[in-house]
Write an enzyme that holds these catalytic residues in place. Structure first.
Site, PDB file in Angstrom:
ATOM      1  N   HIS A  96       7.502 -47.503  -2.914  1.00  0.00           N
ATOM      2  CA  HIS A  96       7.536 -46.493  -3.969  1.00  0.00           C
ATOM      3  C   HIS A  96       6.805 -45.224  -3.563  1.00  0.00           C
ATOM      4  CE1 HIS A  96       7.931 -45.058  -8.101  1.00  0.00           C
ATOM      5  NE2 HIS A  96       6.649 -44.754  -8.092  1.00  0.00           N
ATOM      6  N   HIS A 102      11.194 -44.902 -13.387  1.00  0.00           N
ATOM      7  CA  HIS A 102      10.185 -45.860 -13.847  1.00  0.00           C
ATOM      8  C   HIS A 102      10.915 -47.134 -14.258  1.00  0.00           C
ATOM      9  CE1 HIS A 102       5.772 -45.863 -15.256  1.00  0.00           C
ATOM     10  NE2 HIS A 102       5.824 -45.425 -14.018  1.00  0.00           N
TER      11      HIS A 102
END
Length: 754
Positions: A54, A105
C-alpha cells in the site's frame, strides 16, 4: 526492555517477527544489509509499514513510470505539481490552482464499513490540505457485490453513512461519483474517494524537510492504538471469505477535529509559518518522518516519547505504526514557532514539538533518551524493493472474447424492446442512486453548480468571475475484464466526455487502479495492460496523469475482483453560468444524437441484464479523435448558449440516456431511431464518443453547420414533449410513471430490510 540501536548491534541473532509484519525473508535480509545490522523493533515496524504494498508500490512502481514519461502539461499550461507529490496541482487561470487526487480505502471499509469509509474521506482531504489548498468538494466511487447479497446488506449502508457522515460534518459537498454492483466485489467492496481543493499559485506547498535547526511539530489529534498498521497492512493482503482471525484495527475518524485541523492549517499557511507539511495517512509517524526527511536536504531527529498519546501503554513500535487520524506534521523555523503555537491554540488544536531538522542525512528517533531508530530515511520511504512480477495473458480470455454479445438474440417487436428497457432501467447498476446520494450534502458552501445525478460535478471557484471546475469519475470492470487495455481507455474516455458534456474543458486526470493479487501473473498482465491503455489514451487526448493510487490484493478466497481502473477527470469552465445539465428542459426542443452508433454490445448493460450476467466478446472501441472533436463542439456550444441539455451515452446506451434526460425534469420525448442497425443495437449499444443533446428547434440548422465544421456526425432523432411518455415511433411508448417506478425502486427496496 526497549530494543535500542546499540542492542541491535550486539544481538545480531535475536529473533524478530518480520513475517508477522508482512515482510518476506529476502526483504528482511535486505533491511539488514541496508543497516549493516539487524533492525531494532522500532525500525522493523517502520520498514514493515513503509515497505507494504500500500505504501511502497513495490509491485507497481516499475510500471507507473510510464505515467511520468507523459508530457507534464495540460491544455491550460504546465502542471504545478504531479506524480510523487501529495496531490496533483493544475493551473486553471486567474491565479488559481486546483489540486485533486483519488485514493482507495477498500479493505478497511470491508472490515469496518463506517469508519473505513469515513477515514478514507479524511485521508484524501488531508492530502489536499498538505498542498496548501482549501478542500472544496469530494466525490466517491463505490463497488459492491450483488445488491441482494447478505454482505452487501452489511457493508453498503455503513460505507455510505461513513462517506456522508464524515464529509457532511466537514462541510464539504459530495458532488458526484459512482455506485456499482457485481459478484466479483462480494467480500471485497471498493471505496475510492476523491477530493479537490483550491488555492492561489503562491500558496502551493511541498513536503520537504529543509533547514537545519528547524523544528518538527506534530499537531492535531493525539495518537491512539486504533489503526495500528491499518490501511498499510490491510491493503497489502488478501481476504478469506470468513475473515482471518486477527486483522489490524481500522482507524477511527473524528470529522469535527478534522474541520478544526483544516482551518488551523490554512491559517498557518496564510501566516507564513510553515516550511513544509506532511499529512499522516497510512504508516502514520513512520511515513511522515521518513518522507519529510528523505525529500529534504538534511536529516531529522525526533523524541518519540514527546508524542501525545491517547493510550499511555503504547509501545514505540505501536506509536510508529499507528494510523490514528486527524494528524499533521509541520517543519517550522525557530522564529515562527511561537506564532505557530498561538494559531494552534486559537483553533484548539494540540501541537507538540517532537524534533528538529539536522544537517546529516539520518533519521534518528529516541525513546526516553535512548536511540531506537537510526536509518537513512530514503531507504525507508523510497528504496523499498522493486518487483518485476511475472505477467501472463489469461488463457480463458480467448474463449470469453469469442463468446460475443453481438451473437445473442435480439428483441425485435416493440413490446419486447419496451420490456428490455424496463429491465435495464431497473437493474442495480442503472437504477436511481438517490438512496445513496440523498445521504450526502451536495450543496453545502453554496458553490455547487452541478451534482449527482448530473454527468459531472461542478464547483464555482471565483464568485466574481464565475470561474469553475468540473469533475467526473468513471470505471467499468466489465469492459476491463474483456480487455484491460481498452477498458482503461473507455474509463478515460467516459470521464473525459462527462466533463465535456457539462461544458467544461477536460485538462488532467487522477487515477485509482483497483486490481487483484499482484502475485497472480494474470492480474499483473491486466494491470500493465491498463496502464499502457491509459498512457496511450492520455497521449491521444492531451491530458496528463497528475497522480493517483494503486490498490492490489482485492480478492477473497483467491477470487480476484474484475480489474477496475478508475479515472477521475478534471475540467475547467471559464463561466459556470454556461454549464450544461443533462435533463430536457423545454417542450418542443429538438433532440439530437451526436456521434456514430456501432454494433457494440460487448460488456454492455443490455448483455448483463437480459442474459443473466453474460459477459463476452470485446468492449466498444475508443475513438480519441472523435472524443476530442465532440468535446470541442460541446464547449463551444455551451459558451454560445446553443444547447438546452447534454447527456453522454455510456451504460445502457441511447435508451437509458433518453429516459434519464426525460425523468430529470419530468418531460416526455418522441423519437425515431435513425440508423440502419437493428432497433436493439440502436437503443442499447454502448459505442463511445456519443452525446444526446437538446436545443431550440429554430437553432438546429446553425448547430448542424457547427457540427459539420467540427467533424461531428449528428442525427435529429425527435422532439421533447409535454406528454408524460417516451415514445419510440413505430415500436413502443412507455409512460414516465412506469419508467420512474422501474428506475427508482431497486435500491430502496433492497435497503428496506437492513
Amino acid at each position: 526492555m526497549v530494543d535500542t540501536v546499540e542492542n541491535a548491534r550486539t544481538t545480531p541473532d535475536a529473533a524478530q517477527p518480520w513475517s508477522d509484519l508482512g515482510l518476506k525473508a529476502d526483504e528482511y535480509a535486505q533491511i539488514r544489509t541496508l543497516l549493516g545490522r539487524r533492525p531494532t523493533g522500532a525500525e522493523l515496524a517502520m520498514y514493515s509499514v513503509m515497505w507494504s504494498e500500500h505504501c511502497s508500490y513495490k509491485s507497481s512502481k516499475l510500471h507507473l513510470k510510464r505515467f511520468s514519461a507523459l508530457p507534464q502539461v495540460t491544455p491550460r499550461g504546465p502542471l504545478l505539481a504531479g506524480i510523487g507529490d501529495n496531490a496533483g496541482a493544475v493551473d486553471i487561470g486567474q491565479g488559481y490552482a486546483v489540486t485533486f487526487k483519488a485514493e482507495s480505502h477498500n479493505h478497511p471499509s470491508y472490515v469496518e464499513p463506517y469508519q473505513g469509509a469515513a477515514t478514507g474521506v479524511g485521508g484524501i482531504v488531508r492530502d489536499i490540505m498538505a498542498m496548501g489548498a482549501r478542500p472544496i468538494a469530494c466525490m466517491d466511487s463505490l463497488r459492491f457485490g450483488p445488491l441482494d447479497a447478505p454482505d452487501t446488506q452489511r457493508v453498503l449502508p455503513g460505507i455510505v453513512a461513513g462517506v456522508g457522515g464524515y464529509g457532511n460534518c466537514l462541510g464539504l459537498p459530495n458532488i458526484g461519483g459512482e455506485l456499482g454492483f457485481d459478484a466479483s466485489y462480494y467480500g471485497n467492496p471498493l471505496v475510492n474517494a476523491l477530493c479537490v481543493g483550491v488555492m492561489r499559485h503562491e500558496d502551493l506547498h511541498f513536503a520537504k524537510a529543509t533547514g537545519e535547526g528547524n523544528q518538527v511539530i506534530l499537531f492535531g489529534a493525539a495518537t491512539g492504538a486504533d489503526g495500528i498498521g491499518g490501511a498499510s497492512v490491510l491493503a497489502s493482503e488478501t481476504f478469506e471469505a470468513d475473515g482471518p482471525g486477527k486483522r489490524p484495527s481500522v482507524q477511527v475518524g473524528d470529522p469535527f477535529m478534522e474541520k478544526l485541523l483544516i482551518e488551523c492549517t490554512l491559517e498557518l499557511f496564510h501566516a507564513g509559518v510553515v516550511t513544509a507539511l506532511q499529512d499522516f495517512g497510512a504508516a502514520g509517524i513512520s511515513c511522515a518522518t521518513s518522507e519529510l526527511a528523505s525529500a529534504g536536504d538534511g536529516g531529522m531527529h525526533c523524541e518519540l516519547d514527546l508524542v501525545p498519546l491517547r493510550d499511555p501503554t503504547m509501545t514505540p513500535e505501536e506509536i510508529l505504526m499507528s494510523e490514528s487520524q486527524e494528524r499533521m506534521m509541520a517543519v517550522v523555523e525557530p522564529g515562527d514557532v511561537e506564532r505557530f503555537m498561538d494559531i494552534c491554540k486559537k483553533w484548539e488544536v494540540q501541537a507538540t514539538i517532537i524534533g528538529e531538522v539536522t544537517e546529516d542525512d539520518r533519521l534518528v528517533i529516541d525513546w526516553h533518551g535512548e536511540t531506537i531508530v537510526d536509518v537513512d530515511p530514503k531507504t525507508v520511504a523510497h528504496d523499498s524493493p522493486t518487483y518485476d512480477r511475472p505477467q501472463r495473458r489469461p488463457e480463458w480470455l480467448d474463449r470469453v472474447n469469442a463468446d460475443h454479445a453481438n451473437n445473442l438474440p435480439r428483441a425485435e417487436d416493440g413490446q419486447e424492446l419496451a420490456d428490455a428497457l424496463l429491465k435495464v432501467l431497473g437493474s442495480p447498476n442503472i437504477a436511481d442512486k438517490s438512496w445513496v446520494t440523498d445521504q450526502y450534502d451536495r450543496f453545502v458552501r453554496g458553490n455547487s453548480v452541478l451534482a449527482q445525478p448530473e454527468d459531472a460535478g461542478m464547483i464555482r471557484i471565483d464568485e466574481q468571475t464565475n470561474l469553475g471546475v468540473a469533475l467526473a469519475t468513471d470505471a467499468n470492470g466489465r469492459y476491463a475484464y474483456l480487455n484491460p487495455y481498452l477498458g482503461a481507455q473507455l474509463a478515460l474516455c467516459e470521464s473525459y466526455r462527462n466533463v465535456a458534456a457539462s461544458g467544461a474543458e477536460p485538462v488532467a486526470i487522477t487515477d485509482c487502479l483497483n486490481f487483484g493479487s499482484p502475485e497472480d501473473p494474470e492480474v499483473m498482465w491486466q494491470f500493465v495492460e491498463a496502464i499502457k491503455g491509459l498512457v496511450d489514451g492520455c497521449t491521444a487526448l492531451g491530458v496528463p496523469v497528475t497522480g493517483g493510487n494503486v490498490s492490489f490484493y482485492n480478492q477473497t478466497d483467491g477470487a480476484n475482483i474484475m480489474p477496475t481502473p478508475l479515472v477521475g477527470m478534471l475540467g475547467v469552465i471559464d463561466d459556470v453560468r454556461q454549464r450544461l445539465a443533462q435533463g430536457f428542459s423545454q417542450p418542443g426542443d429538438a433532440i439530437v444524437l451526436l456521434g456514430i452508433t456501432k454494433q457494440e454490445l460487448g460488456g454492455s448493460a443490455w448483455e448483463d441484464v437480459l442474459f443473466d450476467h453474460h459477459l463476452g466478446g470485446l468492449p466498444p472501441f475508443p475513438d480519441f479523435d472523435a472524443e476530442r472533436k465532440l468535446a470541442g463542439l460541446l464547449r463551444g456550444a455551451a459558451a454560445g448558449g446553443v444547447l438546452s441539455s447534454a447527456h453522454d451515452l455510456s451504460e445502457g446506451g441511447l435508451a437509458v440516456a433518453l429516459v434519464e434526460s426525460c425523468l430529470r425534469n419530468g418531460l416526455g420525448a418522441t423519437v425515431r431511431l435513425p440508423g440502419e442497425l437493428d432497433a436493439c443495437a440502436q437503443l442499447f449499444s454502448e459505442t463511445p464518443a456519443r452525446v444526446l443533446v437538446s436545443l431550440p428547434a429554430r437553432g438546429f440548422e446553425d448547430f448542424a453547420s457547427d457540427c459539420a465544421a467540427a467533424g461531428v456526425p449528428l442525427a435529429r432523432i425527435g422532439e421533447v414533449s409535454e406528454a408524460s411518455a417516451v415514445e419510440v415511433q413505430g415500436l413502443f411508448s412507455v409512460t414516465l410513471d412506469e419508467l420512474r417506478e422501474a428506475w427508482s425502486r431497486p435500491i430502496p427496496a433492497a435497503m428496506q430490510a437492513v
